[in-house]
Scaffold this motif. Structure first.
Motif, PDB file in Angstrom:
ATOM      1  N   ARG A   1     -20.223  14.251  -8.546  1.00 54.73           N
ATOM      2  CA  ARG A   1     -21.028  15.187  -8.768  1.00 54.73           C
ATOM      3  C   ARG A   1     -21.381  15.884  -7.577  1.00 54.73           C
ATOM      4  N   SER A   2     -21.379  15.070  -6.454  1.00 58.28           N
ATOM      5  CA  SER A   2     -21.472  15.791  -5.202  1.00 58.28           C
ATOM      6  C   SER A   2     -20.294  16.487  -4.977  1.00 58.28           C
ATOM      7  N   ILE A   3     -19.093  16.125  -5.341  1.00 54.53           N
ATOM      8  CA  ILE A   3     -17.892  16.686  -5.110  1.00 54.53           C
ATOM      9  C   ILE A   3     -17.919  17.927  -5.567  1.00 54.53           C
ATOM     10  N   LEU A   4     -18.351  18.108  -6.952  1.00 53.82           N
ATOM     11  CA  LEU A   4     -18.186  19.203  -7.626  1.00 53.82           C
ATOM     12  C   LEU A   4     -19.458  20.090  -7.531  1.00 53.82           C
ATOM     13  N   ARG A   5     -20.600  19.774  -6.576  1.00 57.84           N
ATOM     14  CA  ARG A   5     -21.714  20.398  -6.236  1.00 57.84           C
ATOM     15  C   ARG A   5     -22.576  20.582  -7.445  1.00 57.84           C
ATOM     16  N   LEU A   6     -22.435  19.636  -8.473  1.00 56.01           N
ATOM     17  CA  LEU A   6     -23.442  19.587  -9.651  1.00 56.01           C
ATOM     18  C   LEU A   6     -24.673  19.357  -8.890  1.00 56.01           C
ATOM     19  N   ILE A   7     -24.784  18.383  -7.802  1.00 58.18           N
ATOM     20  CA  ILE A   7     -25.896  17.986  -6.955  1.00 58.18           C
ATOM     21  C   ILE A   7     -25.282  18.190  -5.650  1.00 58.18           C
ATOM     22  N   GLU A   8     -26.288  19.064  -4.940  1.00 59.89           N
ATOM     23  CA  GLU A   8     -25.957  19.248  -3.370  1.00 59.89           C
ATOM     24  C   GLU A   8     -25.824  18.183  -2.394  1.00 59.89           C
ATOM     25  N   PRO A   9     -24.778  17.823  -1.655  1.00 56.43           N
ATOM     26  CA  PRO A   9     -24.610  16.478  -0.790  1.00 56.43           C
ATOM     27  C   PRO A   9     -25.606  17.016   0.316  1.00 56.43           C
ATOM     28  N   THR A  10     -25.823  15.645   0.807  1.00 56.75           N
ATOM     29  CA  THR A  10     -26.812  15.852   2.143  1.00 56.75           C
ATOM     30  C   THR A  10     -25.692  16.323   3.254  1.00 56.75           C
ATOM     31  N   ALA A  11     -24.675  15.750   3.539  1.00 55.90           N
ATOM     32  CA  ALA A  11     -23.648  15.938   4.618  1.00 55.90           C
ATOM     33  C   ALA A  11     -22.361  15.648   4.179  1.00 55.90           C
ATOM     34  N   GLY A  12     -21.362  15.914   5.052  1.00 54.56           N
ATOM     35  CA  GLY A  12     -19.846  15.761   4.781  1.00 54.56           C
ATOM     36  C   GLY A  12     -19.020  16.863   4.546  1.00 54.56           C
ATOM     37  N   THR A  13     -17.810  16.827   4.102  1.00 47.52           N
ATOM     38  CA  THR A  13     -16.961  17.855   3.982  1.00 47.52           C
ATOM     39  C   THR A  13     -16.109  17.446   2.776  1.00 47.52           C
TER      40      THR A  13
ATOM     41  N   SER B   1      -2.214  15.749  -5.478  1.00 51.54           N
ATOM     42  CA  SER B   1      -2.110  16.680  -6.696  1.00 51.54           C
ATOM     43  C   SER B   1      -1.116  15.667  -7.525  1.00 51.54           C
ATOM     44  N   GLY B   2      -1.550  15.962  -8.782  1.00 55.10           N
ATOM     45  CA  GLY B   2      -1.016  15.055 -10.124  1.00 55.10           C
ATOM     46  C   GLY B   2      -1.367  13.329  -9.987  1.00 55.10           C
ATOM     47  N   GLU B   3      -2.470  13.092  -9.149  1.00 57.91           N
ATOM     48  CA  GLU B   3      -2.440  11.743  -9.251  1.00 57.91           C
ATOM     49  C   GLU B   3      -3.941  11.237  -9.844  1.00 57.91           C
ATOM     50  N   THR B   4      -3.902  10.076 -10.106  1.00 61.04           N
ATOM     51  CA  THR B   4      -5.356   9.553 -10.523  1.00 61.04           C
ATOM     52  C   THR B   4      -5.747   8.457  -9.520  1.00 61.04           C
ATOM     53  N   LEU B   5      -7.078   8.895  -9.095  1.00 64.11           N
ATOM     54  CA  LEU B   5      -7.673   7.940  -8.290  1.00 64.11           C
ATOM     55  C   LEU B   5      -8.828   7.304  -9.060  1.00 64.11           C
ATOM     56  N   GLY B   6      -8.828   5.863  -9.215  1.00 64.47           N
ATOM     57  CA  GLY B   6      -9.967   5.161 -10.031  1.00 64.47           C
ATOM     58  C   GLY B   6     -10.832   4.857  -8.980  1.00 64.47           C
ATOM     59  N   LEU B   7     -12.155   4.999  -9.412  1.00 66.09           N
ATOM     60  CA  LEU B   7     -13.288   4.803  -8.612  1.00 66.09           C
ATOM     61  C   LEU B   7     -14.171   3.757  -9.528  1.00 66.09           C
ATOM     62  N   VAL B   8     -14.418   2.629  -8.821  1.00 62.37           N
ATOM     63  CA  VAL B   8     -15.134   1.252  -9.517  1.00 62.37           C
ATOM     64  C   VAL B   8     -16.089   0.865  -8.561  1.00 62.37           C
ATOM     65  N   GLY B   9     -16.768  -0.057  -9.355  1.00 59.98           N
ATOM     66  CA  GLY B   9     -18.011  -0.720  -8.602  1.00 59.98           C
ATOM     67  C   GLY B   9     -19.090  -0.846  -9.535  1.00 59.98           C
ATOM     68  N   GLU B  10     -20.205  -1.803  -9.243  1.00 61.32           N
ATOM     69  CA  GLU B  10     -21.412  -2.269 -10.111  1.00 61.32           C
ATOM     70  C   GLU B  10     -22.297  -0.888 -10.355  1.00 61.32           C
ATOM     71  N   SER B  11     -23.008  -0.976 -11.383  1.00 69.39           N
ATOM     72  CA  SER B  11     -23.994   0.331 -11.489  1.00 69.39           C
ATOM     73  C   SER B  11     -24.815   0.203 -10.376  1.00 69.39           C
ATOM     74  N   GLY B  12     -25.009   1.639 -10.238  1.00 72.47           N
ATOM     75  CA  GLY B  12     -25.673   1.755  -9.028  1.00 72.47           C
ATOM     76  C   GLY B  12     -25.297   2.204  -7.701  1.00 72.47           C
ATOM     77  N   CYS B  13     -24.197   1.803  -7.511  1.00 71.50           N
ATOM     78  CA  CYS B  13     -23.104   1.716  -6.441  1.00 71.50           C
ATOM     79  C   CYS B  13     -22.903   3.210  -5.758  1.00 71.50           C
ATOM     80  N   GLY B  14     -23.214   4.245  -6.825  1.00 74.96           N
ATOM     81  CA  GLY B  14     -22.881   5.789  -6.265  1.00 74.96           C
ATOM     82  C   GLY B  14     -21.727   6.610  -6.745  1.00 74.96           C
ATOM     83  N   LYS B  15     -21.169   5.907  -7.720  1.00 73.49           N
ATOM     84  CA  LYS B  15     -19.827   6.442  -8.085  1.00 73.49           C
ATOM     85  C   LYS B  15     -19.895   7.920  -8.854  1.00 73.49           C
ATOM     86  N   THR B  16     -21.057   7.939  -9.836  1.00 71.25           N
ATOM     87  CA  THR B  16     -21.257   9.034 -10.498  1.00 71.25           C
ATOM     88  C   THR B  16     -21.742  10.152  -9.273  1.00 71.25           C
ATOM     89  N   THR B  17     -22.787   9.853  -8.874  1.00 68.09           N
ATOM     90  CA  THR B  17     -23.313  10.706  -7.604  1.00 68.09           C
ATOM     91  C   THR B  17     -22.154  11.129  -6.532  1.00 68.09           C
TER      92      THR B  17
END
Length: 341
Positions: free
Chosen positions: A63-75, A44-60
């Protein structure tokens, strides 16, 4: 050592595979593994940066965490509650606590609505305020993000890119969230405007106690705003550590290659660039073993056979890496007796 209760968000084994369909009957012949077994936690109160080349899955991932798209598996646990198991009504209530700032500030805004209508709609949907109370709240929000309350009746096309992004930030703040996914919020803006938006996000975090997942390409921006940084490659997190530790002491060969590409302002202090060979493999046909081994300058034959696990390194428990050169990353091999059982 952090306890489970210290973490606002916990992501475990998150996957998002998009099916590849072919033929008259649209049979599934494979999957694009956009996100493949991602694990991280955010306090809580932290900023986690997520980096990587284009197409590595950052945006997905975001959006999966927020369920803007439905994840295939995980918690995905938010304050201990399983986001992926929630029904529609529960998820609607959760939207107040989990928000997103999109990359393109223009396409994320409805061109047919004024700023007042746009932000007022958010307040109305979540039953926060209506009528005159909503108008007052919207004008307050505009001033909080550095815009004039006189902009209440203007349309998105009447604003600059930086102003539009401020409107997007105001929309996210309207419901008083605890957690915001910032999906490359400054990549579409001029450099001079980027610093203003970054400073605004930091000020808002300090004032409202916000928690960010900050997705970006610009490693200099990520270093400035992040408490910790996670590095993604081909759908997997390959390294995660505090921002200071990661930038001073990167362990994974991919992380070192990324950091070597960051421009240095002093021409006399030239860093040695690590040039990666080959192209990024397709997530629909990922390599065996470590996904990075076809491009890794340090790879050996074992790298194509062993799938390393993200695990803490011995000298720093808060620094995790996925590479066979670190014994903790080697998968736990069961004995024959265990396998038989």
């Amino acid at each position: 050592m952090a306890t489970q209760n210290e973490f606002l968000l916990q992501v475990e084994g998150l996957k998002k595979w998009f099916p590849i369909k072919k033929g008259f009957f649209s049979q599934t012949v494979g999957h694009v593994k956009a996100v493949d077994d991602v694990n991280f936690k955010i306090r809580s109160g932290e900023t986690l940066g997520l980096v990587g080349e284009s197409g590595c899955g950052k945006t997905t991932t975001g959006r999966s965490i927020l369920r803007l798209i439905e994840p295939t598996a995980g918690t995905v646990l938010f304050e201990g509650k399983d986001v992926l198991a929630m029904k529609k009504n529960e998820l609607r209530r959760l939207r107040k606590d989990m928000q997103v700032i999109f990359q393109d500030p223009y396409s994320s805004l409805n061109p047919r609505l004024t700023v007042g209508q746009m932000l007022g709609e958010v307040l109305s949907v979540h039953k926060i305020a209506e009528g005159n109370a909503a108008e007052t709240e919207v004008k307050n929000l505009l001033e909080v993000v550095g815009l004039r309350k006189q902009y209440f009746n203007r349309y998105p096309h009447e604003f600059s890119g930086g102003q539009r992004q401020r409107i997007g930030i105001a929309r996210a703040l309207a419901v008083k969230p605890k957690f915001i996914v910032c999906d490359e919020p400054v990549s579409a803006l001029d450099v001079s405007i980027q610093s203003q938006i970054i400073n605004l996000l930091q000020d808002l975090q300090n004032e409202y106690g916000l928690t960010y997942l900050f997705i970006a390409h610009d490693l200099a921006v990520v270093e400035h705003i992040s408490d910790r940084v996670a590095v993604m490659y081909l759908g997997k997190v390959v390294e995660i550590a505090s921002a200071d530790e990661l930038y001073k002491n990167p362990k994974h060969p991919y992380t070192r290659a990324l950091l070597s590409a960051v421009p240095v302002p002093d021409p006399k202090n030239k860093s040695k660039r690590i040039i990666l060979t080959g192209d990024i493999p397709s997530p629909a046909n990922a390599p065996s073993g470590c996904y990075f081994h076809p491009r890794c300058p340090e790879a050996n034959p074992e790298c194509s056979q062993i799938v390393p696990q993200l695990a803490p390194i011995a000298e720093n428990a808060g620094h995790e890496v996925s590479c066979i050169f670190y014994p903790s990353s080697l998968p736990k091999v069961q004995s024959k007796n265990q396998q038989a059982a």
